[in-house]
Design a protein around this motif. Structure first.
Motif, PDB file in Angstrom:
ATOM      1  N   LEU A 130       8.059   0.583  14.740  1.00  0.00           N
ATOM      2  CA  LEU A 130       9.253   0.015  13.986  1.00  0.00           C
ATOM      3  C   LEU A 130       9.716   1.208  12.773  1.00  0.00           C
ATOM      4  CD1 LEU A 130       8.900  -3.719  13.997  1.00  0.00           C
ATOM      5  CD2 LEU A 130      10.408  -2.726  15.617  1.00  0.00           C
ATOM      6  N   PRO A 131      10.955   1.102  12.350  1.00  0.00           N
ATOM      7  CA  PRO A 131      11.493   1.911  11.377  1.00  0.00           C
ATOM      8  C   PRO A 131      10.811   1.186   9.943  1.00  0.00           C
ATOM      9  CG  PRO A 131      13.448   0.832  12.246  1.00  0.00           C
ATOM     10  CD  PRO A 131      12.167   0.570  13.190  1.00  0.00           C
ATOM     11  N   GLU A 132      10.908   1.834   8.794  1.00  0.00           N
ATOM     12  CA  GLU A 132      10.691   1.144   7.662  1.00  0.00           C
ATOM     13  C   GLU A 132      12.273   0.281   7.347  1.00  0.00           C
ATOM     14  OE1 GLU A 132       8.230   1.349   6.022  1.00  0.00           O
ATOM     15  OE2 GLU A 132       7.098   3.201   6.831  1.00  0.00           O
ATOM     16  N   PRO A 133      11.770  -0.812   6.605  1.00  0.00           N
ATOM     17  CA  PRO A 133      10.598  -1.384   6.051  1.00  0.00           C
ATOM     18  C   PRO A 133       9.878  -2.231   6.865  1.00  0.00           C
ATOM     19  CG  PRO A 133      12.507  -2.529   5.119  1.00  0.00           C
ATOM     20  CD  PRO A 133      12.863  -1.625   6.076  1.00  0.00           C
ATOM     21  N   TYR A 134      10.110  -2.309   8.125  1.00  0.00           N
ATOM     22  CA  TYR A 134       9.521  -3.379   9.220  1.00  0.00           C
ATOM     23  C   TYR A 134       8.434  -2.825   9.801  1.00  0.00           C
ATOM     24  CZ  TYR A 134      14.097  -5.265   8.610  1.00  0.00           C
ATOM     25  OH  TYR A 134      15.144  -5.711   8.250  1.00  0.00           O
ATOM     26  N   LYS A 135       8.133  -1.330   9.635  1.00  0.00           N
ATOM     27  CA  LYS A 135       7.016  -0.766  10.325  1.00  0.00           C
ATOM     28  C   LYS A 135       5.689  -1.485   9.530  1.00  0.00           C
ATOM     29  CE  LYS A 135       5.018   3.809  10.739  1.00  0.00           C
ATOM     30  NZ  LYS A 135       4.687   3.801  12.503  1.00  0.00           N
ATOM     31  N   MET A 136       4.657  -1.546  10.535  1.00  0.00           N
ATOM     32  CA  MET A 136       3.259  -1.805  10.176  1.00  0.00           C
ATOM     33  C   MET A 136       2.268  -0.456   9.841  1.00  0.00           C
ATOM     34  SD  MET A 136       0.593  -4.246  11.895  1.00  0.00           S
ATOM     35  CE  MET A 136      -1.093  -4.570  11.711  1.00  0.00           C
ATOM     36  N   GLY A 137       1.786  -0.410   8.758  1.00  0.00           N
ATOM     37  CA  GLY A 137       1.098   0.730   8.389  1.00  0.00           C
ATOM     38  C   GLY A 137      -0.424   0.718   8.841  1.00  0.00           C
ATOM     39  N   LEU A 138      -1.139   1.631   8.909  1.00  0.00           N
ATOM     40  CA  LEU A 138      -2.572   1.661   9.300  1.00  0.00           C
ATOM     41  C   LEU A 138      -3.311   1.117   7.967  1.00  0.00           C
ATOM     42  CD1 LEU A 138      -2.718   5.100  11.128  1.00  0.00           C
ATOM     43  CD2 LEU A 138      -3.006   2.789  12.023  1.00  0.00           C
ATOM     44  N   PRO A 139      -4.542   0.945   8.317  1.00  0.00           N
ATOM     45  CA  PRO A 139      -5.478   0.434   7.117  1.00  0.00           C
ATOM     46  C   PRO A 139      -5.862   1.822   6.308  1.00  0.00           C
ATOM     47  CG  PRO A 139      -6.789   0.354   9.175  1.00  0.00           C
ATOM     48  CD  PRO A 139      -5.381   0.600   9.546  1.00  0.00           C
ATOM     49  N   PRO A 140      -6.197   1.574   5.189  1.00  0.00           N
ATOM     50  CA  PRO A 140      -6.407   2.784   4.266  1.00  0.00           C
ATOM     51  C   PRO A 140      -7.749   3.624   4.722  1.00  0.00           C
ATOM     52  CG  PRO A 140      -7.076   0.715   2.993  1.00  0.00           C
ATOM     53  CD  PRO A 140      -6.323   0.358   4.330  1.00  0.00           C
ATOM     54  N   SER A 141      -8.567   2.986   5.411  1.00  0.00           N
ATOM     55  CA  SER A 141      -9.715   3.675   5.855  1.00  0.00           C
ATOM     56  C   SER A 141     -10.427   3.155   7.142  1.00  0.00           C
ATOM     57  CB  SER A 141     -10.821   3.936   4.680  1.00  0.00           C
ATOM     58  OG  SER A 141     -11.380   2.654   4.283  1.00  0.00           O
ATOM     59  N   PRO A 142     -11.280   3.868   7.835  1.00  0.00           N
ATOM     60  CA  PRO A 142     -11.998   3.438   9.048  1.00  0.00           C
ATOM     61  C   PRO A 142     -12.963   2.157   8.593  1.00  0.00           C
ATOM     62  CG  PRO A 142     -12.110   5.815   9.259  1.00  0.00           C
ATOM     63  CD  PRO A 142     -11.478   5.475   7.804  1.00  0.00           C
ATOM     64  N   ALA A 143     -13.478   2.175   7.442  1.00  0.00           N
ATOM     65  CA  ALA A 143     -14.173   1.326   6.800  1.00  0.00           C
ATOM     66  C   ALA A 143     -13.430  -0.245   6.802  1.00  0.00           C
ATOM     67  CB  ALA A 143     -14.912   1.494   5.503  1.00  0.00           C
ATOM     68  N   ALA A 144     -12.269   0.195   6.063  1.00  0.00           N
ATOM     69  CA  ALA A 144     -11.343  -1.251   5.957  1.00  0.00           C
ATOM     70  C   ALA A 144     -11.128  -1.922   7.429  1.00  0.00           C
ATOM     71  CB  ALA A 144     -10.077  -0.641   5.201  1.00  0.00           C
ATOM     72  N   LEU A 145     -10.958  -0.955   8.344  1.00  0.00           N
ATOM     73  CA  LEU A 145     -10.675  -1.362   9.793  1.00  0.00           C
ATOM     74  C   LEU A 145     -11.863  -2.078  10.237  1.00  0.00           C
ATOM     75  CD1 LEU A 145      -8.834  -1.498  12.313  1.00  0.00           C
ATOM     76  CD2 LEU A 145      -9.559   0.571  12.894  1.00  0.00           C
ATOM     77  N   ALA A 146     -12.926  -1.511  10.156  1.00  0.00           N
ATOM     78  CA  ALA A 146     -14.126  -2.119  10.598  1.00  0.00           C
ATOM     79  C   ALA A 146     -14.627  -3.553  10.069  1.00  0.00           C
ATOM     80  CB  ALA A 146     -15.440  -1.376  10.369  1.00  0.00           C
ATOM     81  N   LEU A 147     -14.284  -3.535   8.521  1.00  0.00           N
ATOM     82  CA  LEU A 147     -14.343  -4.854   7.721  1.00  0.00           C
ATOM     83  C   LEU A 147     -13.221  -5.762   8.209  1.00  0.00           C
ATOM     84  CD1 LEU A 147     -15.111  -3.562   4.138  1.00  0.00           C
ATOM     85  CD2 LEU A 147     -16.827  -4.815   5.741  1.00  0.00           C
ATOM     86  N   PHE A 148     -12.231  -5.411   8.436  1.00  0.00           N
ATOM     87  CA  PHE A 148     -11.107  -6.264   8.928  1.00  0.00           C
ATOM     88  C   PHE A 148     -11.597  -6.916  10.613  1.00  0.00           C
ATOM     89  CE2 PHE A 148      -7.529  -6.553  12.187  1.00  0.00           C
ATOM     90  CZ  PHE A 148      -7.090  -7.594  11.804  1.00  0.00           C
ATOM     91  N   ALA A 149     -12.150  -6.080  11.299  1.00  0.00           N
ATOM     92  CA  ALA A 149     -12.322  -6.631  12.655  1.00  0.00           C
ATOM     93  C   ALA A 149     -13.702  -7.652  12.381  1.00  0.00           C
ATOM     94  CB  ALA A 149     -13.021  -5.407  13.616  1.00  0.00           C
ATOM     95  N   ILE A 150     -14.504  -7.389  11.532  1.00  0.00           N
ATOM     96  CA  ILE A 150     -15.669  -8.332  11.470  1.00  0.00           C
ATOM     97  C   ILE A 150     -15.018  -9.467  10.622  1.00  0.00           C
ATOM     98  CG2 ILE A 150     -17.814  -8.780   9.908  1.00  0.00           C
ATOM     99  CD1 ILE A 150     -18.109  -5.617  10.073  1.00  0.00           C
ATOM    100  N   THR A 151     -14.477  -9.686   9.483  1.00  0.00           N
ATOM    101  CA  THR A 151     -13.714 -10.733   9.068  1.00  0.00           C
ATOM    102  C   THR A 151     -12.865 -11.456   9.998  1.00  0.00           C
ATOM    103  OG1 THR A 151     -11.956  -9.325   8.108  1.00  0.00           O
ATOM    104  CG2 THR A 151     -13.863  -9.804   6.675  1.00  0.00           C
ATOM    105  N   LEU A 152     -12.194 -10.899  10.890  1.00  0.00           N
ATOM    106  CA  LEU A 152     -11.365 -11.565  11.790  1.00  0.00           C
ATOM    107  C   LEU A 152     -11.946 -12.379  12.650  1.00  0.00           C
ATOM    108  CD1 LEU A 152      -8.146 -11.885  12.568  1.00  0.00           C
ATOM    109  CD2 LEU A 152      -8.597 -10.159  14.229  1.00  0.00           C
ATOM    110  N   LEU A 153     -12.943 -11.670  13.248  1.00  0.00           N
ATOM    111  CA  LEU A 153     -13.944 -12.637  14.000  1.00  0.00           C
ATOM    112  C   LEU A 153     -14.551 -13.805  13.549  1.00  0.00           C
ATOM    113  CD1 LEU A 153     -15.313  -9.716  16.441  1.00  0.00           C
ATOM    114  CD2 LEU A 153     -13.470 -11.343  16.916  1.00  0.00           C
ATOM    115  N   LEU A 154     -15.039 -13.343  12.359  1.00  0.00           N
ATOM    116  CA  LEU A 154     -15.671 -14.737  11.584  1.00  0.00           C
ATOM    117  C   LEU A 154     -14.680 -15.584  11.227  1.00  0.00           C
ATOM    118  CD1 LEU A 154     -18.157 -12.702   9.258  1.00  0.00           C
ATOM    119  CD2 LEU A 154     -18.693 -14.232  11.113  1.00  0.00           C
ATOM    120  N   GLY A 155     -13.458 -15.359  10.717  1.00  0.00           N
ATOM    121  CA  GLY A 155     -12.315 -16.210  10.392  1.00  0.00           C
ATOM    122  C   GLY A 155     -12.013 -17.200  11.746  1.00  0.00           C
ATOM    123  N   LEU A 156     -12.289 -16.543  12.871  1.00  0.00           N
ATOM    124  CA  LEU A 156     -11.985 -17.064  14.315  1.00  0.00           C
ATOM    125  C   LEU A 156     -13.070 -18.285  14.650  1.00  0.00           C
ATOM    126  CD1 LEU A 156     -10.306 -17.350  17.148  1.00  0.00           C
ATOM    127  CD2 LEU A 156     -12.090 -15.656  17.835  1.00  0.00           C
TER     128      LEU A 156
END
Length: 267
Positions: A130-156
């Motif tokens: 999508l164009p701005e401002p609706y566009k979703m950005g990437l996480p700031p780092s690979p570490a943030a993405l990995a932590l997101f995956a872990i926290t999302l699964l634990l949240g599930l």
């Protein structure tokens, strides 16, 4: 453990068959994602004070809500379990050579996973294009993405443990309506599903931090955008594990107590 894994696998495969429902859900979630973002963009454009949450982070927060709605919504329910309890067919469950809590937990987990798998990738793909401002950005780092995956699964896992308390409460109430309404309204509000937790007043944020609901949605979504630093995210994972252990402990104890007093009428 193999029995519960098999139940989870079978339920997951069965859930993948409902593609038409998934398509309808995707359209609905994309629509609401646009609506929520437009509302927040309008508020941000007229705001005269610094926002507690940057707009790109808020946009990512909304799209993650919509993409992983099956992971975090409390009104997601299995009517089969409710019918087993209220109709007396719980007797068949008692005859199974496995624990009822673990069996139901595996079923509910697989249902949420299959529903999310069918919807999340198309929604995220649209959000990234999508164009701005609706566009979703990437996480700031690979570490943030990995932590997101872990926290999302634990949240599930935490949300499934909370859902188990809803089903167990029906042993006493004999009606799922009240428990579903109470848990879904309170839980989804304090999880940040209505208003993101950083946008709440300070006293409401304190209430949200004291409850387990924000660890299912608000916490992993803010880890994704980098609003929660990595060191704080690691501590948050520990808190998620503590909540998961506490909720499972309470759920198993409550189910054991309910089954000791259950009365099955008929013959």
């Amino acid at each position: 453990m193999k029995a519960y894994m098999s139940v989870c696998k079978l339920r997951f495969i069965n859930g993948l068959q409902y593609r038409s429902a998934a398509l309808a859900g995707m359209a609905t979630q994309l629509f609401f994602g646009f609506v929520f973002i437009m509302i927040f963009v309008a508020f941000y454009s007229r705001s005269t004070v610094p926002a507690p949450m940057p707009l790109p982070s808020l946009v990512a927060y909304v799209w993650l809500q919509q993409a992983f709605l099956s992971f975090i919504m409390l009104w997601f329910r299995d009517n089969e379990i409710f019918q087993l309890i209220t109709g007396g067919n719980i007797a068949y469950e008692l005859c199974r050579p496995c624990g009822i809590y673990q069996f139901w937990f595996a079923k509910l987990l697989a249902q949420r996973l299959s529903s999310a798998v069918l919807r999340c990738l198309p929604i995220l793909l649209v959000a990234f294009l999508l164009p701005e401002p609706y566009k979703m950005g990437l996480p700031p780092s690979p570490a943030a993405l990995a932590l997101f995956a872990i926290t999302l699964l634990l949240g599930l896992l935490v949300i499934v443990a909370i859902s188990m308390l809803i089903y167990i409460s029906v042993f006493w109430t004999m009606s799922p309506a009240g428990s579903m309404l109470m848990f879904s309204v309170i839980g989804e509000f304090f999880a940040g599903m209505v208003i993101p937790v950083p946008l709440m007043p300070g006293w409401l944020q304190n209430v949200a931090y004291a409850l387990p609901f924000r660890w299912t949605a608000d916490f992993p979504f803010r880890v994704y955008s980098g609003q929660i630093p990595q060191a704080e995210a690691l501590w948050g994972i520990l808190v998620q594990l503590l909540w998961l252990a506490a909720l499972i402990g309470v759920g198993r104890w409550s189910l054991h107590k309910a089954l000791r007093h259950v009365v099955i009428q008929g013959g």
